[in-house]
Design an enzyme around this catalytic site. Structure first.
Site, PDB file in Angstrom:
ATOM      1  N   PHE A  41       0.796  -1.105  -0.099  1.00  0.00           N
ATOM      2  CA  PHE A  41       0.063  -0.156   0.021  1.00  0.00           C
ATOM      3  C   PHE A  41       0.893   1.302  -0.105  1.00  0.00           C
ATOM      4  O   PHE A  41       0.636   2.183  -0.916  1.00  0.00           O
ATOM      5  CB  PHE A  41      -0.960   0.076   1.430  1.00  0.00           C
ATOM      6  CG  PHE A  41      -1.967   1.152   1.429  1.00  0.00           C
ATOM      7  CD1 PHE A  41      -2.644   1.447   0.453  1.00  0.00           C
ATOM      8  CD2 PHE A  41      -1.936   1.828   2.644  1.00  0.00           C
ATOM      9  CE1 PHE A  41      -3.451   2.510   0.609  1.00  0.00           C
ATOM     10  CE2 PHE A  41      -2.844   2.592   2.830  1.00  0.00           C
ATOM     11  CZ  PHE A  41      -3.634   3.270   1.746  1.00  0.00           C
ATOM     12  N   VAL A  42       1.669   1.203   1.051  1.00  0.00           N
ATOM     13  CA  VAL A  42       2.688   2.501   0.957  1.00  0.00           C
ATOM     14  C   VAL A  42       3.646   2.601  -0.094  1.00  0.00           C
ATOM     15  O   VAL A  42       3.951   3.464  -0.818  1.00  0.00           O
ATOM     16  CB  VAL A  42       3.226   2.699   2.406  1.00  0.00           C
ATOM     17  CG1 VAL A  42       4.178   3.870   2.535  1.00  0.00           C
ATOM     18  CG2 VAL A  42       2.127   2.867   3.587  1.00  0.00           C
ATOM     19  N   CYS A  58       9.698   0.151   3.643  1.00  0.00           N
ATOM     20  CA  CYS A  58       8.537   0.020   3.818  1.00  0.00           C
ATOM     21  C   CYS A  58       7.924  -1.336   3.964  1.00  0.00           C
ATOM     22  O   CYS A  58       6.789  -1.301   4.909  1.00  0.00           O
ATOM     23  CB  CYS A  58       7.684   0.557   2.659  1.00  0.00           C
ATOM     24  SG  CYS A  58       8.188   2.191   2.090  1.00  0.00           S
ATOM     25  N   ALA A  59       8.573  -2.278   3.777  1.00  0.00           N
ATOM     26  CA  ALA A  59       8.282  -3.640   3.934  1.00  0.00           C
ATOM     27  C   ALA A  59       8.214  -4.160   5.293  1.00  0.00           C
ATOM     28  O   ALA A  59       9.207  -3.760   6.185  1.00  0.00           O
ATOM     29  CB  ALA A  59       9.095  -4.722   3.101  1.00  0.00           C
ATOM     30  N   ALA A  60       7.168  -5.074   5.763  1.00  0.00           N
ATOM     31  CA  ALA A  60       7.306  -5.396   7.042  1.00  0.00           C
ATOM     32  C   ALA A  60       5.997  -6.480   7.338  1.00  0.00           C
ATOM     33  O   ALA A  60       5.463  -6.745   6.490  1.00  0.00           O
ATOM     34  CB  ALA A  60       6.735  -4.284   8.103  1.00  0.00           C
ATOM     35  N   ARG A  61       6.214  -7.201   8.575  1.00  0.00           N
ATOM     36  CA  ARG A  61       5.094  -8.257   8.846  1.00  0.00           C
ATOM     37  C   ARG A  61       4.205  -7.365   9.662  1.00  0.00           C
ATOM     38  O   ARG A  61       4.469  -6.816  10.943  1.00  0.00           O
ATOM     39  CB  ARG A  61       5.548  -9.213   9.747  1.00  0.00           C
ATOM     40  CG  ARG A  61       4.469 -10.148   9.989  1.00  0.00           C
ATOM     41  CD  ARG A  61       5.059 -11.514  10.807  1.00  0.00           C
ATOM     42  NE  ARG A  61       4.046 -12.713  10.700  1.00  0.00           N
ATOM     43  CZ  ARG A  61       3.305 -12.766  11.806  1.00  0.00           C
ATOM     44  NH1 ARG A  61       3.299 -12.067  12.923  1.00  0.00           N
ATOM     45  NH2 ARG A  61       2.371 -13.839  11.758  1.00  0.00           N
ATOM     46  N   SER A 119       5.872   2.585  13.104  1.00  0.00           N
ATOM     47  CA  SER A 119       4.406   2.905  13.433  1.00  0.00           C
ATOM     48  C   SER A 119       4.176   3.656  14.952  1.00  0.00           C
ATOM     49  O   SER A 119       5.040   3.583  15.739  1.00  0.00           O
ATOM     50  CB  SER A 119       3.829   1.512  14.030  1.00  0.00           C
ATOM     51  OG  SER A 119       2.681   1.469  14.560  1.00  0.00           O
ATOM     52  N   TYR A 165       3.827  -6.795  17.525  1.00  0.00           N
ATOM     53  CA  TYR A 165       4.039  -5.916  16.459  1.00  0.00           C
ATOM     54  C   TYR A 165       4.820  -4.637  16.757  1.00  0.00           C
ATOM     55  O   TYR A 165       5.876  -4.218  16.114  1.00  0.00           O
ATOM     56  CB  TYR A 165       2.928  -5.591  15.796  1.00  0.00           C
ATOM     57  CG  TYR A 165       2.796  -4.667  14.805  1.00  0.00           C
ATOM     58  CD1 TYR A 165       3.775  -4.893  13.470  1.00  0.00           C
ATOM     59  CD2 TYR A 165       2.407  -3.306  14.748  1.00  0.00           C
ATOM     60  CE1 TYR A 165       3.830  -3.684  12.420  1.00  0.00           C
ATOM     61  CE2 TYR A 165       2.488  -2.186  13.967  1.00  0.00           C
ATOM     62  CZ  TYR A 165       3.253  -2.295  12.623  1.00  0.00           C
ATOM     63  OH  TYR A 165       3.559  -1.443  12.001  1.00  0.00           O
ATOM     64  N   LYS A 223       8.768  -3.487  16.090  1.00  0.00           N
ATOM     65  CA  LYS A 223       9.139  -2.049  15.302  1.00  0.00           C
ATOM     66  C   LYS A 223      10.081  -1.244  16.308  1.00  0.00           C
ATOM     67  O   LYS A 223      11.096  -0.652  15.749  1.00  0.00           O
ATOM     68  CB  LYS A 223       7.922  -1.424  15.072  1.00  0.00           C
ATOM     69  CG  LYS A 223       7.051  -1.835  13.833  1.00  0.00           C
ATOM     70  CD  LYS A 223       7.891  -1.733  12.768  1.00  0.00           C
ATOM     71  CE  LYS A 223       7.177  -1.763  11.413  1.00  0.00           C
ATOM     72  NZ  LYS A 223       7.760  -1.541  10.151  1.00  0.00           N
TER      73      LYS A 223
END
Length: 322
Positions: A13-14, A71-74, A117, A144, A148
Site C-alpha cells: 500500500f505505502v 516500507c516492507a514489514a510483517r 508505527s 508487532y 518495530k
C-alpha cells in the site's frame, strides 16, 4: 548521474504509492526490492529480487545505492495464529530490517529511511495529550509494536557504528486509494447504509493520508535535518470516529446512520464479548503531535482531510463497480 533509491515493499500500500511518485523524478534511478519475480511495478522501477538469505541477490545493481526506504514489514495481525507471534514479528521486522540495513551500509548507502508505527508509543492517548516524537520511554503493548521498536533501536546502534544516517517515521493509521483493513470495512458499512452505534463517540484520533505520508518520505530523502531523527506524521487534523464517519459518508455521497449509544454502554458490551481492542480502536483516542516534523523540516501536510477522503471514497466506489 542519477542517484539510486531502493524501496522495499513496493507492491504494498505505502511502498507502491511511493514508487509511483519516485519514478516520475528524472534525477533518480528507482530500484524495487521484490520477493516475486512476477511482481507488478510502475513503469520505470527496476526490480531487485530478494536472495535466499533475505539480502540482495547477486548481480542486482545495488552498488552505489544512495538511499534505502524500508516500507516492507510483517504487519499487525488481528487474529495471529502463530505459536510464538513475537518470534515471527522479530524474524521479519527486526532481523530482516537490520540485515537489510547492514547490506545497505556495505553498498555505500548514505541514508536509511525506516517506516515504523505510532504503536511503539502505545495504543491510546488521553484527549488532547498526544504522543510526541521524543516521548520516553515508548510503551509498545503488542508483539508487532515491540518488534518495530526493537528494529528502530537496532538501526540507531548501526547508525552510530557506521555513520549511515537513519530516519525513523512513525505513522498512525494510513488511508488512501486502495486502503484495506478496518478503513475499508468502514467504507463498506457506509456504502451499505448500515446503522452504526457510534454517534456519541467524541474521541480524537490522528490519521495520515497516503499522499501526505509519501510527501514526507520524499522530503526525508534529501533534507539534512532529517538525519538520525524520529519523526511523527499525520494530517494535522484529529477526528472523532463519528466525525470521520460523517465526512467519509459525505465523500461517498451516502447518508450516514449514526445511533447515539452512550460510550459507557459500548464499553460494557465490548468487555462482555471480549472485544476491548475493537472498542479502543473505535472509541479510544490516539493523537499524534507532528510539531517536531513541521518545525524541523519546514514540512506541512500538502493534502487536506476532506480531499484525501474524497480520493479514497472515489477509488473505493470505482473498484466496487469495476
Amino acid at each position: 548521474m542519477k542517484r539510486k533509491i531502493l524501496v522495499t515493499g513496493g507492491t504494498g500500500f505505502v511502498g507502491g504509492a511511493l514508487l509511483k511518485c519516485l519514478v516520475t523524478r528524472s534525477d533518480l534511478q528507482v530500484l524495487a526490492w521484490i520477493r516475486r519475480v512476477d511482481s507488478v511495478l510502475p513503469v520505470g522501477a527496476v526490480p531487485v529480487p530478494v536472495s535466499l538469505n533475505r539480502t540482495f541477490a547477486a548481480g542486482t545493481q545495488v552498488e552505489g545505492v544512495d538511499t534505502v526506504i524500508h516500507c516492507a514489514a510483517r504487519v499487525h495481525v488481528m487474529r495471529d495464529h502463530a505459536t510464538d507471534p513475537l518470534a515471527e514479528f522479530r524474524k521479519v521486522n527486526v532481523d530482516g530490517t537490520l540485515e537489510l540495513a547492514r547490506s545497505a551500509v556495505a553498498s555505500g548507502a548514505r541514508r536509511f529511511i525506516f517506516i515504523s508505527s505510532i504503536k511503539v508509543h502505545g495504543e491510546t492517548t488521553l484527549p488532547d495529550k498526544p504522543f510526541a516524537a521524543d516521548d520516553s520511554p515508548p510503551v509498545p503493548t503488542d508483539p508487532y509494536a515491540l518488534s518495530k521498536l526493537e528494529a528502530e533501536r537496532g538501526l540507531q546502534v548501526l547508525a552510530a557504528e557506521t555513520g549511515m544516517e537513519v530516519v525513523i517515521i512513525r505513522t498512525p493509521l494510513v488511508y488512501g486509494p486502495g486502503v484495506k483493513g478496518n478503513f475499508r470495512t468502514m467504507l463498506r458499512w457506509l456504502t451499505r447504509g448500515v446503522p452504526l452505534p457510534l454517534g456519541a463517540v467524541g474521541n480524537k484520533r490522528s490519521l495520515v493520508a497516503l499522499d501526505n505520508l509519501v510527501d514526507l518520505i520524499v522530503t526525508c530523502i534529501d533534507h539534512p535535518a532529517a538525519a538520525n531523527e524520529i519523526l511523527l506524521v499525520g494530517d494535522g487534523e484529529d477526528l472523532s470516529t463519528s466525525d470521520l464517519l460523517r465526512r467519509l459518508a459525505s465523500a461517498l455521497g451516502k447518508p450516514v446512520r449514526l445511533l447515539p449509544v452512550p460510550v459507557t454502554r459500548l464499553e460494557a458490551v465490548a468487555g462482555f464479548f471480549g472485544k476491548r481492542g475493537a472498542y479502543d480502536r473505535l472509541c479510544g483516542s490516539l493523537q499524534v503531535d507532528i510539531s517536531k516534523t513541521r518545525s524541523l523540516l519546514g514540512w506541512a501536510p500538502p493534502v487536506g482531510v476532506d480531499e484525501a477522503l474524497r480520493k479514497t471514497a472515489t477509488d473505493y466506489l470505482e473498484r466496487r463497480h469495476a
